[in-house]
Design an enzyme around this catalytic site. Structure first.
Site, PDB file in Angstrom:
ATOM      1  N   LYS A 286       1.993 -43.608  34.785  1.00 56.28           N
ATOM      2  CA  LYS A 286       2.672 -42.928  35.891  1.00 56.28           C
ATOM      3  C   LYS A 286       1.741 -42.734  37.078  1.00 56.28           C
ATOM      4  CE  LYS A 286       3.711 -39.255  33.416  1.00 56.28           C
ATOM      5  NZ  LYS A 286       3.082 -39.591  32.118  1.00 56.28           N
TER       6      LYS A 286
ATOM      7  N   ARG B  52       8.016 -31.248  32.351  1.00 59.33           N
ATOM      8  CA  ARG B  52       7.513 -31.613  31.026  1.00 59.33           C
ATOM      9  C   ARG B  52       8.380 -31.014  29.921  1.00 59.33           C
ATOM     10  NH1 ARG B  52       2.579 -33.981  32.540  1.00 59.33           N
ATOM     11  NH2 ARG B  52       1.067 -34.061  30.893  1.00 59.33           N
TER      12      ARG B  52
ATOM     13  N   ARG C 195      -9.375 -44.933  28.064  1.00 59.81           N
ATOM     14  CA  ARG C 195      -9.342 -44.581  29.490  1.00 59.81           C
ATOM     15  C   ARG C 195     -10.627 -43.872  29.920  1.00 59.81           C
ATOM     16  NH1 ARG C 195      -4.300 -41.354  31.927  1.00 59.81           N
ATOM     17  NH2 ARG C 195      -5.011 -39.678  30.574  1.00 59.81           N
TER      18      ARG C 195
ATOM     19  N   ARG D   8     -11.950 -38.202  29.991  1.00 59.15           N
ATOM     20  CA  ARG D   8     -11.315 -36.893  30.116  1.00 59.15           C
ATOM     21  C   ARG D   8     -11.384 -36.188  28.770  1.00 59.15           C
ATOM     22  NH1 ARG D   8      -5.466 -37.622  33.041  1.00 59.15           N
ATOM     23  NH2 ARG D   8      -4.894 -36.185  31.385  1.00 59.15           N
TER      24      ARG D   8
ATOM     25  N   ARG E  80      -1.085 -34.738  22.261  1.00 61.85           N
ATOM     26  CA  ARG E  80      -0.323 -34.859  23.516  1.00 61.85           C
ATOM     27  C   ARG E  80       0.917 -35.726  23.321  1.00 61.85           C
ATOM     28  NH1 ARG E  80      -4.668 -37.254  27.040  1.00 61.85           N
ATOM     29  NH2 ARG E  80      -3.206 -37.289  28.774  1.00 61.85           N
TER      30      ARG E  80
END
Ligand code: AMP
Length: 212
Positions: A13, A87, A123, A156, A167
């Protein structure tokens, strides 16, 4: 007006919102990005949010609405792509309380779970400018150094294996019902989030173009 960009963590996104903003002139707003800024700056919101985010849980709806309202002020005539909000159902309802007609569509980026896990655990992000990399597929030229700004490229805290799995579960439980919320309002669209960023961009551009 708002276009909700939805999909699981790691669906792309943020990357696509950036491309759509750069090439089509839309405004974008990422609630995750805004919260990370609060954490970095050590604001009251940031202090409360830090541990919650590191675990991969959701920050309180009231805090998010406050952040969102402040961001949307003065943007009534813009097309804003919302990345990371709503969310859950209460957030979707809260958005409608700002203005019933504000959401023109919700577009899901659909990516299989195994690919999400590989994307998120590999990532890497620049701590300074937010540019994203992948440890194996698209690392920076010099390890640990951002190609764009020379900042430090890090993982992160919520991209650790444990937080990633959590998550994705939080997404299934809390955010998936939001897709039905927009389906019932005939505002829901879905595009495949696999392939090259350019291919995905073309798919999104067409759908979002038809909504605005
Ligand atoms: P993201 O960058 O969208 O993956 O968001 C990173 C983290 O910020 C999430 O795992 C949540 O802890 C928090 N967050 C971002 N957006 C929201 C939201 N709309 N509601 C609650 N928490 C959020």
């Amino acid at each position: 007006m708002i276009i909700v960009l939805t999909g699981a963590p790691g669906a792309g996104k943020g990357t696509q919102a950036e491309m759509l903003a750069a090439k089509c002139g839309y405004k974008t707003f990422s609630t995750g990005h805004a919260l990370r800024k609060h954490v970095k700056e050590g604001t009251d919101i940031g202090k409360k949010a830090e541990a919650i985010m590191a675990r991969g849980d959701l920050v309180s709806d009231a805090v998010l609405l406050e952040i969102l309202k402040a961001e949307l002020q003065g943007k009534e005539s813009d097309v804003v792509l919302l990345d990371g909000y709503p969310r859950n159902i209460p957030q979707a309802e809260a958005l409608d309380t700002i203005d019933k007609q504000i959401v023109k569509g919700a577009v899901q980026l659909e990516v299989p779970r195994e690919e999400l896990i590989s994307r998120l655990s590999g990532r890497r992000v620049c701590a300074q400018c937010g540019a994203t990399y992948h440890a194996e597929n698209s690392p920076p030229e010099n390890e640990g150094v951002c190609d764009k700004c020379g900042g430090e490229v890090v993982q992160r805290t919520d991209d650790s294996a444990e937080s990633v799995a959590h998550r994705l579960d939080v997404y299934e439980e809390n955010t998936k019902p939001v897709l039905d919320y927009y389906r019932e309002k005939n505002l829901f669209h879905s595009v495949s989030g696999t392939g090259s960023p350019e291919e995905i961009f073309e798919r999104l551009k067409e759908v979002i173009g038809s909504l605005t």
